[in-house]
Design a protein around this motif. Structure first.
Motif, PDB file in Angstrom:
ATOM      1  N   TYR A 195     -11.019   4.245  12.716  1.00 25.49           N
ATOM      2  CA  TYR A 195     -10.133   4.594  13.821  1.00 25.49           C
ATOM      3  C   TYR A 195      -9.110   5.654  13.403  1.00 25.49           C
ATOM      4  O   TYR A 195      -8.961   6.689  14.056  1.00 25.49           O
ATOM      5  N   TYR A 196      -8.402   5.393  12.308  1.00 24.64           N
ATOM      6  CA  TYR A 196      -7.321   6.291  11.918  1.00 24.64           C
ATOM      7  C   TYR A 196      -7.810   7.606  11.333  1.00 24.64           C
ATOM      8  O   TYR A 196      -7.103   8.607  11.383  1.00 24.64           O
ATOM      9  N   ARG A 197      -9.022   7.646  10.829  1.00 23.10           N
ATOM     10  CA  ARG A 197      -9.521   8.938  10.325  1.00 23.10           C
ATOM     11  C   ARG A 197      -9.667   9.930  11.466  1.00 23.10           C
ATOM     12  O   ARG A 197      -9.528  11.130  11.260  1.00 23.10           O
ATOM     13  N   HIS A 198      -9.932   9.436  12.675  1.00 23.29           N
ATOM     14  CA  HIS A 198     -10.039  10.325  13.831  1.00 23.29           C
ATOM     15  C   HIS A 198      -8.673  10.539  14.494  1.00 23.29           C
ATOM     16  O   HIS A 198      -8.331  11.658  14.865  1.00 23.29           O
ATOM     17  N   LYS A 199      -7.910   9.476  14.613  1.00 28.96           N
ATOM     18  CA  LYS A 199      -6.601   9.582  15.263  1.00 28.96           C
ATOM     19  C   LYS A 199      -5.631  10.413  14.421  1.00 28.96           C
ATOM     20  O   LYS A 199      -4.907  11.249  14.948  1.00 28.96           O
ATOM     21  N   GLN A 200      -5.597  10.176  13.130  1.00 30.58           N
ATOM     22  CA  GLN A 200      -4.643  10.867  12.267  1.00 30.58           C
ATOM     23  C   GLN A 200      -5.269  12.043  11.521  1.00 30.58           C
ATOM     24  O   GLN A 200      -4.597  12.700  10.741  1.00 30.58           O
ATOM     25  N   ARG A 201      -6.520  12.253  11.743  1.00 27.98           N
ATOM     26  CA  ARG A 201      -7.236  13.426  11.252  1.00 27.98           C
ATOM     27  C   ARG A 201      -7.224  13.544   9.727  1.00 27.98           C
ATOM     28  O   ARG A 201      -6.503  14.343   9.146  1.00 27.98           O
ATOM     29  N   TYR A 202      -8.051  12.715   9.127  1.00 31.76           N
ATOM     30  CA  TYR A 202      -8.288  12.866   7.695  1.00 31.76           C
ATOM     31  C   TYR A 202      -9.759  12.627   7.426  1.00 31.76           C
ATOM     32  O   TYR A 202     -10.459  11.983   8.203  1.00 31.76           O
ATOM     33  N   ARG A 203     -10.220  13.186   6.338  1.00 29.15           N
ATOM     34  CA  ARG A 203     -11.593  12.962   5.893  1.00 29.15           C
ATOM     35  C   ARG A 203     -11.569  11.846   4.863  1.00 29.15           C
ATOM     36  O   ARG A 203     -10.683  11.803   4.004  1.00 29.15           O
ATOM     37  N   LEU A 204     -12.542  10.962   4.966  1.00 31.27           N
ATOM     38  CA  LEU A 204     -12.699   9.879   3.996  1.00 31.27           C
ATOM     39  C   LEU A 204     -13.788  10.300   3.019  1.00 31.27           C
ATOM     40  O   LEU A 204     -14.960  10.398   3.387  1.00 31.27           O
ATOM     41  N   LEU A 205     -13.392  10.570   1.774  1.00 34.90           N
ATOM     42  CA  LEU A 205     -14.331  11.064   0.775  1.00 34.90           C
ATOM     43  C   LEU A 205     -14.896   9.954  -0.098  1.00 34.90           C
ATOM     44  O   LEU A 205     -15.957  10.127  -0.711  1.00 34.90           O
ATOM     45  N   GLY A 206     -14.199   8.848  -0.195  1.00 26.78           N
ATOM     46  CA  GLY A 206     -14.683   7.737  -1.006  1.00 26.78           C
ATOM     47  C   GLY A 206     -13.779   6.537  -0.869  1.00 26.78           C
ATOM     48  O   GLY A 206     -12.617   6.656  -0.466  1.00 26.78           O
ATOM     49  N   TYR A 207     -14.320   5.368  -1.206  1.00 26.16           N
ATOM     50  CA  TYR A 207     -13.549   4.131  -1.136  1.00 26.16           C
ATOM     51  C   TYR A 207     -14.249   3.046  -1.937  1.00 26.16           C
ATOM     52  O   TYR A 207     -15.456   3.118  -2.216  1.00 26.16           O
ATOM     53  N   VAL A 208     -13.494   2.045  -2.286  1.00 30.05           N
ATOM     54  CA  VAL A 208     -14.029   0.771  -2.748  1.00 30.05           C
ATOM     55  C   VAL A 208     -13.052  -0.306  -2.309  1.00 30.05           C
ATOM     56  O   VAL A 208     -11.834  -0.124  -2.381  1.00 30.05           O
ATOM     57  N   ILE A 209     -13.596  -1.394  -1.800  1.00 26.16           N
ATOM     58  CA  ILE A 209     -12.795  -2.543  -1.390  1.00 26.16           C
ATOM     59  C   ILE A 209     -13.044  -3.636  -2.413  1.00 26.16           C
ATOM     60  O   ILE A 209     -14.112  -4.252  -2.434  1.00 26.16           O
ATOM     61  N   MET A 210     -12.084  -3.841  -3.279  1.00 23.62           N
ATOM     62  CA  MET A 210     -12.165  -4.870  -4.308  1.00 23.62           C
ATOM     63  C   MET A 210     -11.554  -6.160  -3.740  1.00 23.62           C
ATOM     64  O   MET A 210     -10.917  -6.126  -2.688  1.00 23.62           O
ATOM     65  N   PRO A 211     -11.720  -7.299  -4.396  1.00 27.54           N
ATOM     66  CA  PRO A 211     -11.188  -8.549  -3.833  1.00 27.54           C
ATOM     67  C   PRO A 211      -9.684  -8.534  -3.546  1.00 27.54           C
ATOM     68  O   PRO A 211      -9.242  -9.155  -2.588  1.00 27.54           O
ATOM     69  N   ASP A 212      -8.896  -7.795  -4.341  1.00 21.34           N
ATOM     70  CA  ASP A 212      -7.444  -7.835  -4.158  1.00 21.34           C
ATOM     71  C   ASP A 212      -6.792  -6.458  -4.023  1.00 21.34           C
ATOM     72  O   ASP A 212      -5.573  -6.347  -4.011  1.00 21.34           O
ATOM     73  N   HIS A 213      -7.594  -5.411  -3.936  1.00 23.93           N
ATOM     74  CA  HIS A 213      -7.036  -4.075  -3.766  1.00 23.93           C
ATOM     75  C   HIS A 213      -8.101  -3.124  -3.236  1.00 23.93           C
ATOM     76  O   HIS A 213      -9.282  -3.457  -3.204  1.00 23.93           O
ATOM     77  N   ILE A 214      -7.634  -1.945  -2.834  1.00 25.72           N
ATOM     78  CA  ILE A 214      -8.526  -0.919  -2.280  1.00 25.72           C
ATOM     79  C   ILE A 214      -8.178   0.412  -2.929  1.00 25.72           C
ATOM     80  O   ILE A 214      -7.002   0.714  -3.155  1.00 25.72           O
TER      81      ILE A 214
END
Length: 179
Positions: free
Chosen positions: A41-60
């Protein structure tokens, strides 16, 4: 002590966001789905590109590339607010008493709200070169393996690794056209 954040037009940012007191909540899809919803949602609303991510159990960890008017602080504020509300609602629906008590205690300890999911601060690093971007992306993708959550990065489903290697876009689209 507040962490200084520097906005440099055109820079990519490597961001780390922790759950308050590193409480492990991202262990089931019901708590991970709000992360994807918010990023999308926010990548379109706030206009940013998402180049990579990881969702770990206690952090991102995130690699984002703002190209609109929103700052990283704006993006993180809205991301954390949206996801915290959804995570708390899910914990209430599932009657996760221990988690709800943790969120409530965190709110009292910090005096910031009735419930608190995320640490106040986030950590961001300006990504100043393609080489540094590749280093951070590699770090993100190897994080689940280093944490002994999986044997190989491709075995971890909550990471952009499979987007890059296998072209999978079923969880969230990744902006891979930076290279």
């Amino acid at each position: 002590m507040a962490i200084k954040h520097f906005r440099v037009e055109g820079h990519v940012y490597y961001i780390t966001i922790n759950i308050y007191q590193r409480f492990s909540i991202f262990t089931r899809p019901a708590y991970i789905i709000p992360i994807y919803d918010s990023l999308n949602y926010y990548r379109h609303k706030q206009r940013y590109r998402l180049l990579g991510y990881v969702i770990m159990p206690d952090h991102i960890h995130l690699l984002i590339w703002p190209y609109g008017q929103a700052s990283v602080a704006d993006i993180m504020r809205d991301f954390k607010t949206f996801t915290a509300k959804r995570i708390i609602r899910q914990a209430e629906a599932e009657n996760q008493t221990e988690w709800l008590q943790h969120f409530s205690r965190a709110g009292v300890e910090t005096g910031r709200s009735d419930n608190k999911v995320w640490q106040d601060q986030y950590w961001d690093v300006n990504v100043y070169s393609e080489q540094f971007l590749r280093k951070k992306l590699n770090y993100i993708h190897r994080n689940p393996q280093r944490a002994n959550l999986v044997k190989q990065p491709e075995d971890y489903r909550y990471s952009s690794y499979r987007n890059y290697v296998f072209g999978e876009e079923w969880l969230i689209e990744i902006d891979r056209d930076w290279a």
